[in-house]
Design an enzyme around this catalytic site. Structure first.
Site, PDB file in Angstrom:
ATOM      1  N   GLU A 172     -10.224   3.345  -2.716  1.00 20.39           N
ATOM      2  CA  GLU A 172     -10.781   3.541  -1.374  1.00 20.39           C
ATOM      3  C   GLU A 172     -11.229   4.985  -1.146  1.00 20.39           C
ATOM      4  O   GLU A 172     -12.044   5.228  -0.241  1.00 20.39           O
ATOM      5  CB  GLU A 172      -9.778   3.135  -0.304  1.00 20.39           C
ATOM      6  CG  GLU A 172      -8.573   4.061  -0.176  1.00 20.39           C
ATOM      7  CD  GLU A 172      -7.526   3.519   0.785  1.00 20.39           C
ATOM      8  OE1 GLU A 172      -7.347   4.115   1.855  1.00 20.39           O
ATOM      9  OE2 GLU A 172      -6.893   2.490   0.452  1.00 20.39           O
ATOM     10  N   HIS A 178     -12.237  -2.322   0.206  1.00 19.01           N
ATOM     11  CA  HIS A 178     -11.458  -1.717   1.276  1.00 19.01           C
ATOM     12  C   HIS A 178     -12.239  -1.843   2.580  1.00 19.01           C
ATOM     13  O   HIS A 178     -13.422  -1.552   2.631  1.00 19.01           O
ATOM     14  CB  HIS A 178     -11.237  -0.238   0.928  1.00 19.01           C
ATOM     15  CG  HIS A 178     -10.416   0.535   1.908  1.00 19.01           C
ATOM     16  ND1 HIS A 178     -10.968   1.459   2.781  1.00 19.01           N
ATOM     17  CD2 HIS A 178      -9.077   0.560   2.136  1.00 19.01           C
ATOM     18  CE1 HIS A 178     -10.008   2.009   3.498  1.00 19.01           C
ATOM     19  NE2 HIS A 178      -8.846   1.478   3.130  1.00 19.01           N
ATOM     20  N   ASP A 201       0.840  -1.196   0.000  1.00 21.91           N
ATOM     21  CA  ASP A 201       0.000   0.000   0.000  1.00 21.91           C
ATOM     22  C   ASP A 201       0.877   1.248   0.000  1.00 21.91           C
ATOM     23  O   ASP A 201       1.566   1.523   0.981  1.00 21.91           O
ATOM     24  CB  ASP A 201      -0.904  -0.028   1.233  1.00 21.91           C
ATOM     25  CG  ASP A 201      -1.968   1.062   1.205  1.00 21.91           C
ATOM     26  OD1 ASP A 201      -1.973   1.882   0.260  1.00 21.91           O
ATOM     27  OD2 ASP A 201      -2.804   1.097   2.136  1.00 21.91           O
ATOM     28  N   GLU A 218      -1.068  -0.805  -4.157  1.00 24.00           N
ATOM     29  CA  GLU A 218      -2.307  -0.087  -3.830  1.00 24.00           C
ATOM     30  C   GLU A 218      -2.089   1.424  -3.771  1.00 24.00           C
ATOM     31  O   GLU A 218      -1.125   1.891  -3.164  1.00 24.00           O
ATOM     32  CB  GLU A 218      -2.842  -0.574  -2.485  1.00 24.00           C
ATOM     33  CG  GLU A 218      -4.100   0.137  -2.028  1.00 24.00           C
ATOM     34  CD  GLU A 218      -4.704  -0.495  -0.791  1.00 24.00           C
ATOM     35  OE1 GLU A 218      -5.379   0.233  -0.046  1.00 24.00           O
ATOM     36  OE2 GLU A 218      -4.510  -1.700  -0.561  1.00 24.00           O
ATOM     37  N   HIS A 260      -0.476   4.134  -0.069  1.00 30.80           N
ATOM     38  CA  HIS A 260      -1.267   4.970   0.855  1.00 30.80           C
ATOM     39  C   HIS A 260      -1.362   6.424   0.412  1.00 30.80           C
ATOM     40  O   HIS A 260      -1.628   7.321   1.221  1.00 30.80           O
ATOM     41  CB  HIS A 260      -0.655   4.892   2.269  1.00 30.80           C
ATOM     42  CG  HIS A 260      -1.657   4.981   3.381  1.00 30.80           C
ATOM     43  ND1 HIS A 260      -1.813   6.120   4.146  1.00 30.80           N
ATOM     44  CD2 HIS A 260      -2.547   4.092   3.852  1.00 30.80           C
ATOM     45  CE1 HIS A 260      -2.760   5.917   5.042  1.00 30.80           C
ATOM     46  NE2 HIS A 260      -3.229   4.688   4.887  1.00 30.80           N
TER      47      HIS A 260
END
Length: 383
Positions: A236, A286, A184, A210, A186
């Site tokens: 997400e 998610h 991720d 991700e 992020h």
């Protein structure tokens, strides 16, 4: 049957629950409307929607969804869509209980009996990920996810790149070649560094990368896709089928990750999943949240052919003091075996919320906020 009340509960570690009550004895529904760090704001949005819903038939879910979304001149965004999401989950819970069936039976029935799950390791500032991965694999998980980096500037050092590679190498060395590794980014990584990282990480064969860039920079996925064959996942922080429309049409995403507590709930995410299937894109909802959100995800997973893995929050670094299983009466519904979880078969969402514990913890409440990070030069960093 009519809706008589909506009651919200702000509970630790960072969640918001809503209970939709009806005049039908024994039938109520639970939802999880939350934006992490903006719980009170979403709670206010739920209360604004409440005045419309009181007295309405809870079974008319599609109509209620459209009124909540289209009934305001300004629409979309994380706050409104999260409020709608939690209410929508609760309405589906009611509908399932009314018909004595799990939600997925009301959406065409299940196309799978169970779904693979992954476990989080490493925390916000990833460390000791090799041993952490070994531990969760010994618990039966076949896939993990980790944050790739700490904060990264637009152009940062190759030392930080090497630190990422060392961590992923430690996982591969510890658990072998075939445990799935979700990495991720992020939204902490800007395009110039993402180009380097996706290429350098490819030899470790990640399960997916991700959110390699912030969603407001999704046009960069076109370029990043040329640097790697690793599947790219994102979504997400997209909140409706209209947000996903351009992303899917451009063809540079391989996995979408709508959040059922942010993207309009079960009603909307089922539609988003179907859109993605038409583009041959996989679904991995998610869900670093609570048990109601996870149960909602599993109902959509059950009836979506392109769902392949499910995020869940048991033991995640955010869950200090209270965890996923604390708010349900029967924790066995989320038993993980061989890296999978069975689709809940009980009526509605398939879980029994421990209302007494919810009320007790609502007296404690929370004021969770994500940390504010800064680069060495003092400028604000993406968390």
């Amino acid at each position: 049957m009519k809706i008589t009340n909506l009651v919200t509960y702000l509970v630790p570690p960072r969640w918001l629950f809503v209970k939709v009550e009806t005049d039908e004895e024994g039938i109520s529904g639970w939802g999880e409307p939350i934006v992490e760090g903006r719980a009170a704001t979403v709670e206010a949005a739920v209360q604004e929607l409440k005045s419309y819903l009181i007295g309405k038939n809870p079974l008319r879910i599609e109509d209620h969804w459209n009124v909540m979304y289209r009934g305001g001149f300004y629409r979309g965004g994380p706050v409104l869509m999260s409020a709608i999401a939690g209410i929508d989950q609760a309405l589906w819970d009611i509908k399932g209980k009314f018909h004595h069936a799990p939600v997925h039976e009301l959406m065409g029935g299940a196309c799978r009996d169970r779904i693979r799950v992954y476990s989080w390791i490493g925390g916000d500032r990833p460390s000791d990920v090799g041993q952490a991965a070994k531990k969760v694999v010994e618990q039966g998980f076949t896939a993990i996810k980790m944050n790739a980096t700490e904060e990264l500037h637009y152009i940062d050092t190759h030392e930080k790149v090497d630190q990422v590679l060392e961590r992923v190498a430690a996982i591969r060395e510890t658990v072998g070649d075939y445990v799935g590794i979700g990495i991720d980014f992020h939204g902490r990584v800007h395009k110039p560094m993402a180009k380097i990282l996706v290429k350098e990480l490819e030899p470790f064969r990640p399960m997916f990368i991700e959110e390699p860039v912030l969603p407001e920079n999704n046009e960069a996925l076109r370029e990043l896709a040329h640097f790697t064959s690793t599947p790219i996942a994102t979504g997400e922080r997209l909140f409706s089928r209209w947000d996903f429309k351009q992303l899917l049409a451009e063809g540079y995403v391989d996995i979408i990750q709508p959040d059922l507590s942010h993207a309009g709930g079960i009603t909307e995410c089922k539609k988003i999943a179907a859109m993605a299937e038409a583009y041959d894109v996989a679904l991995a909802p998610h869900c670093p949240l609570g048990p109601i959100a996870l149960a909602s995800c599993l109902q959509v997973d059950a009836s979506s052919h392109n769902a392949f893995i499910q995020e869940q929050s048991l033991g995640i670094h955010y869950n200090k003091g209270n965890d996923l299983l604390d708010y349900i009466a029967d924790a066995s519904v989320f038993d993980y075996e061989e890296g999978f979880v069975n689709i809940p078969q009980g009526p509605g969402l398939g879980i029994d919320v421990d209302e007494g514990h919810v009320k007790q913890m609502a007296d404690v409440g929370h004021q969770w906020k994500n940390p504010i990070w800064r680069h060495q030069d003092g400028s604000v960093a993406e968390w």
